[in-house]
Design a protein around this motif. Structure first.
Motif, PDB file in Angstrom:
ATOM      1  N   ASP A  53       0.841  -1.201   0.000  1.00  0.00           N
ATOM      2  CA  ASP A  53       0.000   0.000   0.000  1.00  0.00           C
ATOM      3  C   ASP A  53       0.873   1.245   0.000  1.00  0.00           C
ATOM      4  O   ASP A  53       1.939   1.248   0.606  1.00  0.00           O
ATOM      5  N   PRO A  54       0.459   2.349  -0.647  1.00  0.00           N
ATOM      6  CA  PRO A  54      -0.818   2.510  -1.356  1.00  0.00           C
ATOM      7  C   PRO A  54      -0.698   2.288  -2.857  1.00  0.00           C
ATOM      8  O   PRO A  54      -1.444   2.867  -3.627  1.00  0.00           O
ATOM      9  N   LEU A  55       0.258   1.488  -3.307  1.00  0.00           N
ATOM     10  CA  LEU A  55       0.480   1.300  -4.740  1.00  0.00           C
ATOM     11  C   LEU A  55      -0.191   0.027  -5.238  1.00  0.00           C
ATOM     12  O   LEU A  55      -0.235  -0.982  -4.533  1.00  0.00           O
ATOM     13  N   ARG A  56      -0.715   0.072  -6.457  1.00  0.00           N
ATOM     14  CA  ARG A  56      -1.312  -1.089  -7.094  1.00  0.00           C
ATOM     15  C   ARG A  56      -1.075  -1.003  -8.608  1.00  0.00           C
ATOM     16  O   ARG A  56      -0.916   0.083  -9.164  1.00  0.00           O
ATOM     17  N   THR A  57      -1.045  -2.149  -9.259  1.00  0.00           N
ATOM     18  CA  THR A  57      -1.070  -2.182 -10.717  1.00  0.00           C
ATOM     19  C   THR A  57      -2.339  -2.903 -11.146  1.00  0.00           C
ATOM     20  O   THR A  57      -2.914  -3.691 -10.385  1.00  0.00           O
ATOM     21  N   ALA A  58      -2.789  -2.621 -12.364  1.00  0.00           N
ATOM     22  CA  ALA A  58      -3.996  -3.248 -12.899  1.00  0.00           C
ATOM     23  C   ALA A  58      -3.756  -3.654 -14.337  1.00  0.00           C
ATOM     24  O   ALA A  58      -3.147  -2.913 -15.102  1.00  0.00           O
ATOM     25  N   LYS A  59      -4.244  -4.850 -14.700  1.00  0.00           N
ATOM     26  CA  LYS A  59      -4.111  -5.339 -16.063  1.00  0.00           C
ATOM     27  C   LYS A  59      -5.457  -5.880 -16.523  1.00  0.00           C
ATOM     28  O   LYS A  59      -6.247  -6.376 -15.730  1.00  0.00           O
ATOM     29  N   GLY A  60      -5.723  -5.783 -17.819  1.00  0.00           N
ATOM     30  CA  GLY A  60      -6.973  -6.310 -18.333  1.00  0.00           C
ATOM     31  C   GLY A  60      -7.090  -6.115 -19.818  1.00  0.00           C
ATOM     32  O   GLY A  60      -6.187  -5.604 -20.474  1.00  0.00           O
ATOM     33  N   VAL A  61      -8.227  -6.518 -20.371  1.00  0.00           N
ATOM     34  CA  VAL A  61      -8.501  -6.429 -21.800  1.00  0.00           C
ATOM     35  C   VAL A  61      -9.828  -5.716 -22.005  1.00  0.00           C
ATOM     36  O   VAL A  61     -10.799  -5.982 -21.299  1.00  0.00           O
ATOM     37  N   VAL A  62      -9.863  -4.789 -22.949  1.00  0.00           N
ATOM     38  CA  VAL A  62     -11.070  -4.047 -23.276  1.00  0.00           C
ATOM     39  C   VAL A  62     -11.535  -4.455 -24.672  1.00  0.00           C
ATOM     40  O   VAL A  62     -10.730  -4.544 -25.605  1.00  0.00           O
ATOM     41  N   ASP A  63     -12.830  -4.692 -24.830  1.00  0.00           N
ATOM     42  CA  ASP A  63     -13.390  -5.121 -26.108  1.00  0.00           C
ATOM     43  C   ASP A  63     -13.341  -3.971 -27.122  1.00  0.00           C
ATOM     44  O   ASP A  63     -13.866  -2.881 -26.859  1.00  0.00           O
ATOM     45  N   ILE A  64     -12.717  -4.211 -28.275  1.00  0.00           N
ATOM     46  CA  ILE A  64     -12.623  -3.178 -29.321  1.00  0.00           C
ATOM     47  C   ILE A  64     -13.335  -3.607 -30.600  1.00  0.00           C
ATOM     48  O   ILE A  64     -13.189  -2.963 -31.633  1.00  0.00           O
ATOM     49  N   SER A  65     -14.105  -4.683 -30.533  1.00  0.00           N
ATOM     50  CA  SER A  65     -14.688  -5.258 -31.740  1.00  0.00           C
ATOM     51  C   SER A  65     -15.635  -4.310 -32.467  1.00  0.00           C
ATOM     52  O   SER A  65     -15.802  -4.406 -33.679  1.00  0.00           O
ATOM     53  N   ALA A  66     -16.272  -3.374 -31.749  1.00  0.00           N
ATOM     54  CA  ALA A  66     -17.252  -2.484 -32.377  1.00  0.00           C
ATOM     55  C   ALA A  66     -16.655  -1.134 -32.785  1.00  0.00           C
ATOM     56  O   ALA A  66     -17.379  -0.272 -33.300  1.00  0.00           O
ATOM     57  N   LEU A  67     -15.365  -0.937 -32.556  1.00  0.00           N
ATOM     58  CA  LEU A  67     -14.751   0.365 -32.855  1.00  0.00           C
ATOM     59  C   LEU A  67     -14.514   0.540 -34.345  1.00  0.00           C
ATOM     60  O   LEU A  67     -14.162  -0.406 -35.047  1.00  0.00           O
ATOM     61  N   ALA A  68     -14.670   1.762 -34.811  1.00  0.00           N
ATOM     62  CA  ALA A  68     -14.423   2.080 -36.210  1.00  0.00           C
ATOM     63  C   ALA A  68     -12.927   2.239 -36.468  1.00  0.00           C
ATOM     64  O   ALA A  68     -12.133   2.421 -35.533  1.00  0.00           O
ATOM     65  N   GLU A  69     -12.537   2.177 -37.746  1.00  0.00           N
ATOM     66  CA  GLU A  69     -11.148   2.429 -38.107  1.00  0.00           C
ATOM     67  C   GLU A  69     -10.776   3.864 -37.754  1.00  0.00           C
ATOM     68  O   GLU A  69     -11.592   4.770 -37.825  1.00  0.00           O
ATOM     69  N   GLY A  70      -9.506   4.069 -37.368  1.00  0.00           N
ATOM     70  CA  GLY A  70      -9.040   5.409 -37.045  1.00  0.00           C
ATOM     71  C   GLY A  70      -8.523   5.529 -35.624  1.00  0.00           C
ATOM     72  O   GLY A  70      -8.357   4.535 -34.918  1.00  0.00           O
ATOM     73  N   PRO A  71      -8.252   6.756 -35.159  1.00  0.00           N
ATOM     74  CA  PRO A  71      -7.681   6.975 -33.823  1.00  0.00           C
ATOM     75  C   PRO A  71      -8.730   6.846 -32.720  1.00  0.00           C
ATOM     76  O   PRO A  71      -9.896   7.211 -32.899  1.00  0.00           O
TER      77      PRO A  71
END
Length: 262
Positions: free
Chosen positions: A56-74
């Motif tokens: 404490d008080p430090l933490r790290t976080a890891k995960g995956v976010v769904d990008i399947s519906a995102l359009a091309e581009g930034p």
């Protein structure tokens, strides 16, 4: 396949973030990620498991976010943390890019790979129409990462700043985003206009103080393209290294700078 690999790399890299609560007595208890909406209501993003390995008080976080519906581009990925006082941090932001084209089908080996590369200067002639960069250091372009080389004529370029662009093609037929590297075409001196430039020397500068004269790998500086190596003894901690080259007219190139640590 390439889009998925690229975005997962960004997400996994950037979610290994560390945020420390301003209240010393507070403990981080939650984390979340979301895309493109910096005003998204706290607690409604994709939950990220916290790593309990840090004290404490430090933490790290890891995960995956769904990008399947995102359009091309930034797009922009945001990550934020919550402490045990129910206070959320300011979102941490990082940009990523979804390239044009289809992600294709599943590859037989289960892994994507680079199959071609090309480069151009200043003006994009169109994908697949630039100068091939087809010389792989290991002899074959067949890996997910490659060290590639090639030559692009500079004939006809005006004196001044120009931009070299490079991109790669993967096995599913998708081109990567274009990587940019500015360079400068100098005025040739001593009547050298129209003559090829030959590198004549190189030097390295360690921590902005120690200058080392570097030798050409092939034993002599006698070409417009040369490689050199540098071995130095350093102490533990952060250091900086700068390398630059000089041509036969006595003009020094811009410097290439890196920061590293041991």
């Amino acid at each position: 396949m390439r889009l998925l690999l690229n975005i997962l790399f960004v997400i996994l890299s950037c979610l290994t973030g560390v945020w420390q609560s301003s209240a010393l007595a507070a403990t981080l208890v939650a984390a979340e990620a979301f895309i493109d909406n910096p005003s998204k209501t706290a607690g409604t993003g994709t939950s990220l498991p916290l790593d309990e390995a840090l004290s404490d008080p430090l933490r790290t976080a890891k995960g995956v976010v769904d990008i399947s519906a995102l359009a091309e581009g930034p797009h922009t990925l945001y990550v934020r943390f919550k402490d045990d006082k129910n206070d959320w941090s300011t979102p941490l932001a990082v940009g990523f890019f979804i390239a044009e084209g289809s992600v294709g089908g599943t590859l037989p080996s289960g892994n994507n790979r680079i199959v071609s590369a090309e480069a151009f200067i200043d003006t994009d002639p169109g994908k697949g129409k630039a100068t091939p960069v087809a010389t792989a250091k290991d002899g074959t372009i067949d890996g997910s990462s490659e060290i590639l080389g090639g030559a692009i004529p500079l004939t006809g370029l005006d004196v001044g700043v120009h931009v070299l662009h490079t991109r790669t093609l993967d096995a599913t037929g998708v081109w990567s985003q274009t990587f940019r590297q500015p360079f400068f075409v100098p005025v040739l001196q001593n009547g050298g206009s129209g003559n090829p430039v030959t590198l004549a020397a190189a030097e390295g500068i360690l921590d902005s103080s120690t200058t080392v004269y570097l030798s050409a790998t092939d034993g002599a500086f006698d070409n417009g393209v040369e490689t050199t190596s540098w071995i130095a003894s350093v102490t533990n901690g952060y250091h900086s290294a700068t390398i630059r080259f000089k041509d036969q007219y006595g003009l020094w190139s811009g410097s290439g700078d890196i920061v590293f640590s041991f």
